[in-house]
Design a protein around this motif. Sequence first.
Motif, short mmCIF file in Angstrom:
data_model
loop_
_atom_site.label_atom_id
_atom_site.label_comp_id
_atom_site.label_asym_id
_atom_site.label_seq_id
_atom_site.Cartn_x
_atom_site.Cartn_y
_atom_site.Cartn_z
N ALA A 190 0.90 -1.38 0.16
CA ALA A 190 0.12 -0.02 0.09
C ALA A 190 0.89 1.35 0.10
CB ALA A 190 -1.13 -0.04 1.32
N ASP A 191 2.07 1.12 0.75
CA ASP A 191 2.70 2.44 0.64
C ASP A 191 4.18 2.18 0.48
OD1 ASP A 191 3.62 0.81 2.87
OD2 ASP A 191 3.27 2.45 4.65
N SER A 192 4.67 1.07 -0.15
CA SER A 192 5.92 0.70 -0.48
C SER A 192 5.99 -0.02 -1.62
CB SER A 192 6.56 -0.02 0.88
OG SER A 192 6.09 -1.20 0.95
N LEU A 193 7.18 0.23 -2.52
CA LEU A 193 7.71 -0.29 -3.64
C LEU A 193 8.94 -0.87 -3.22
CD1 LEU A 193 7.33 -1.45 -6.64
CD2 LEU A 193 8.57 0.86 -7.33
N ILE A 194 9.15 -2.16 -3.06
CA ILE A 194 10.38 -2.84 -2.81
C ILE A 194 10.92 -3.57 -4.01
CG2 ILE A 194 11.69 -4.43 -1.39
CD1 ILE A 194 9.21 -4.52 0.57
N ILE A 195 12.31 -3.25 -4.50
CA ILE A 195 12.79 -3.56 -5.71
C ILE A 195 14.09 -4.39 -5.58
CG2 ILE A 195 11.71 -1.78 -6.95
CD1 ILE A 195 14.36 -0.41 -7.16
N LEU A 234 22.19 7.19 -6.10
CA LEU A 234 22.04 7.51 -7.72
C LEU A 234 20.45 7.31 -8.12
CD1 LEU A 234 24.88 5.80 -9.62
CD2 LEU A 234 24.26 8.01 -9.77
N LEU A 235 20.09 6.46 -7.71
CA LEU A 235 18.36 6.11 -8.10
C LEU A 235 17.85 7.49 -7.77
CD1 LEU A 235 17.51 2.49 -7.63
CD2 LEU A 235 17.36 3.46 -9.58
N ALA A 236 17.92 7.80 -6.42
CA ALA A 236 16.98 8.96 -5.90
C ALA A 236 17.43 10.38 -6.55
CB ALA A 236 17.46 9.16 -4.40
N SER A 237 18.58 10.60 -6.92
CA SER A 237 18.74 11.56 -7.96
C SER A 237 18.14 11.43 -9.29
CB SER A 237 20.35 11.78 -8.10
OG SER A 237 21.09 10.87 -8.75
N ILE A 238 18.19 10.10 -9.85
CA ILE A 238 17.62 10.10 -11.10
C ILE A 238 16.01 10.18 -10.99
CG2 ILE A 238 17.25 8.40 -13.07
CD1 ILE A 238 20.41 7.53 -12.25
N VAL A 239 15.47 9.52 -10.12
CA VAL A 239 13.92 9.39 -10.25
C VAL A 239 13.46 10.70 -9.63
CG1 VAL A 239 13.96 6.78 -10.32
CG2 VAL A 239 13.85 8.11 -7.94
N GLY A 240 14.04 11.39 -8.84
CA GLY A 240 13.73 12.74 -8.15
C GLY A 240 12.88 12.36 -6.91
N LYS A 241 13.10 11.23 -6.22
CA LYS A 241 12.53 11.25 -5.00
C LYS A 241 13.33 10.23 -4.05
CE LYS A 241 9.24 7.96 -7.21
NZ LYS A 241 7.60 7.72 -7.44
N PRO A 242 13.02 10.14 -2.77
CA PRO A 242 14.01 9.44 -2.01
C PRO A 242 13.78 7.81 -2.42
CG PRO A 242 12.42 10.83 -0.70
CD PRO A 242 12.21 10.95 -2.06
N VAL A 243 14.98 7.04 -2.09
CA VAL A 243 15.19 5.60 -2.33
C VAL A 243 15.81 5.36 -0.68
CG1 VAL A 243 15.93 3.80 -3.74
CG2 VAL A 243 15.08 5.63 -4.76
N THR A 244 15.26 4.11 -0.35
CA THR A 244 15.82 3.74 0.99
C THR A 244 16.47 2.34 0.72
OG1 THR A 244 14.18 5.01 2.06
CG2 THR A 244 15.51 3.15 3.22
N LEU A 281 12.67 3.33 -15.84
CA LEU A 281 12.61 4.80 -15.46
C LEU A 281 11.31 5.23 -15.16
CD1 LEU A 281 14.48 6.82 -14.28
CD2 LEU A 281 14.49 7.85 -16.64
N ASP A 282 10.43 5.32 -16.19
CA ASP A 282 9.02 5.56 -16.09
C ASP A 282 8.42 4.86 -14.90
OD1 ASP A 282 9.32 7.50 -17.69
OD2 ASP A 282 8.51 6.23 -19.67
N PHE A 283 8.50 3.37 -14.68
CA PHE A 283 7.84 2.79 -13.79
C PHE A 283 8.25 3.28 -12.36
CE2 PHE A 283 8.60 -0.83 -10.84
CZ PHE A 283 7.31 -1.34 -10.75
N LEU A 284 9.67 3.66 -12.14
CA LEU A 284 10.08 4.08 -10.80
C LEU A 284 9.64 5.55 -10.55
CD1 LEU A 284 13.80 2.56 -10.80
CD2 LEU A 284 11.76 1.83 -9.66
N LYS A 285 9.68 6.47 -11.66
CA LYS A 285 9.12 7.64 -11.28
C LYS A 285 7.85 7.74 -11.03
CE LYS A 285 12.54 10.51 -13.90
NZ LYS A 285 12.79 11.52 -15.26
N ASN A 286 7.05 6.98 -11.68
CA ASN A 286 5.55 6.93 -11.65
C ASN A 286 4.80 6.33 -10.50
OD1 ASN A 286 5.30 8.55 -13.98
ND2 ASN A 286 5.19 6.81 -15.30
N SER A 287 5.87 5.59 -9.70
CA SER A 287 5.31 4.75 -8.75
C SER A 287 4.92 5.94 -7.37
CB SER A 287 6.36 3.85 -7.87
OG SER A 287 5.91 3.32 -6.72
#
Length: 434
Positions: A98-103, A239-249, A122-128
């Motif tokens: 519901a609130d997370s996408l784990i990759i 790198l992912l965070a800078s590319i998709v424009g949102k935090p990645v943990t 890239l679109d898959f990650l950006k649009n999540s």
Amino acid sequence: MKKRSIVGLVIGCVVSLTACQTSKLSSKKLGKLLSESSTFSQNHTGFVLYDLSEQKEIFSYQGNRYFQPASNTKILTYYVSQRTLGDSLPALKYVTNADSLIIWGTGDPSFLSPSMPASKVLDFLKNSPQKIYFSANNFTGKHYGPGWAWDDYNDDYASEISPLPIHGNVVGFKANGNSLIANPAYFQDKIVSVKSPNNFGVTRVESSNSFEIPQGKAPKANFEQEVPFKTSNKLTTELLASIVGKPVTLIDAPLRSSAKTLMSLPVDTVFARMLHVSDNMMAEHLMLMCGQILAGELNVKKGIEKAKTNYLNTLPDAITWVDGSGLSRYNMITPRDLVMVLRQMYQEVPQEKLFKVFPAVGQSGTLKSLMPKTDKPFIFAKSGSFSNNYNLSGYLVTKQGKVLCFSLMNNNFVKPMAEIRKEVVKILTEIYQY
């Protein structure tokens, strides 16, 4: 009796046992070309020629001897990958809550690669709409292959192996007036000017992602250079965070059996890139993906072990195979082993498709300049070279239309490689005439 005559007699005896009586090709003449070659006089040479229509070996000279294959190793990688990966590359494994996408990474080398077309990743990650979490728990391999040269770390052909490659695991630098532009932009502030007597170029500090350029020197207008960056799971998330424009943990979560697979590009796109320009990064990550499928782990070594058992257990000679690209000098294989792999591929892959993914002599890839430009190439093969070694293995279509496969391997020479290549072309052209 002179030494050369003795060698010629011995080779004549060997080839007479392996020659196909129905072939018009003179194996005696081929034996003479090899035994009397001043170019090959001091190096280690092995050659096997096989008639695919008659299913017979028609010539062998030291075909059971072991050689360092260099990038001929990519023939094994291609064979295993086309049997394992299906039609498209797996890009990511993921679980949506519901609130997370784990990759989890799959080793897909195409994500944002400057040499590959764009995929939907890239679109898959950006649009999540969910928060993104990245786990590298399924990666159990090494960042470098066994026996790789330690001082290759700054060269574009030796990028590191990682579970989720980004931008080919290299930083691209281009001239922008008197300065440089880094791609990905994440590395822009990692460029450092230092005092150096060297010409302009980028050198990464071996143990970090600090990229040094000579102080007070400007790049030429057309300057371009790719330098591998030092990978880590932390860097991947940043790198992912800078590319998709949102935090990645970053988290440490085992790959779930319920995880879905996001697909990316057609596999043939990567196969052609790997074989045509001998892309080491593509080769290593193809074997990494095979490791996940065959052994349940992102691990090149375990992928190779499973591939040898599943696909290569009928080769005439046991092989030593340690990496996907052939950068390692630990790899050992015989010409007759390579010919058997080529034979098996020819039976499983349509000829038209096979000849497209292999470089064509005089037309494409690393073999484009091996012979004069032509619209009707007759050799479709993979070269393999590093210092003191040059091998060529693949397919040859004779003037009469007969399709042969071959492996001509040369190790341990000190002559210029151009001389060895010229002699290889001479021998293969001789075969073409029959």
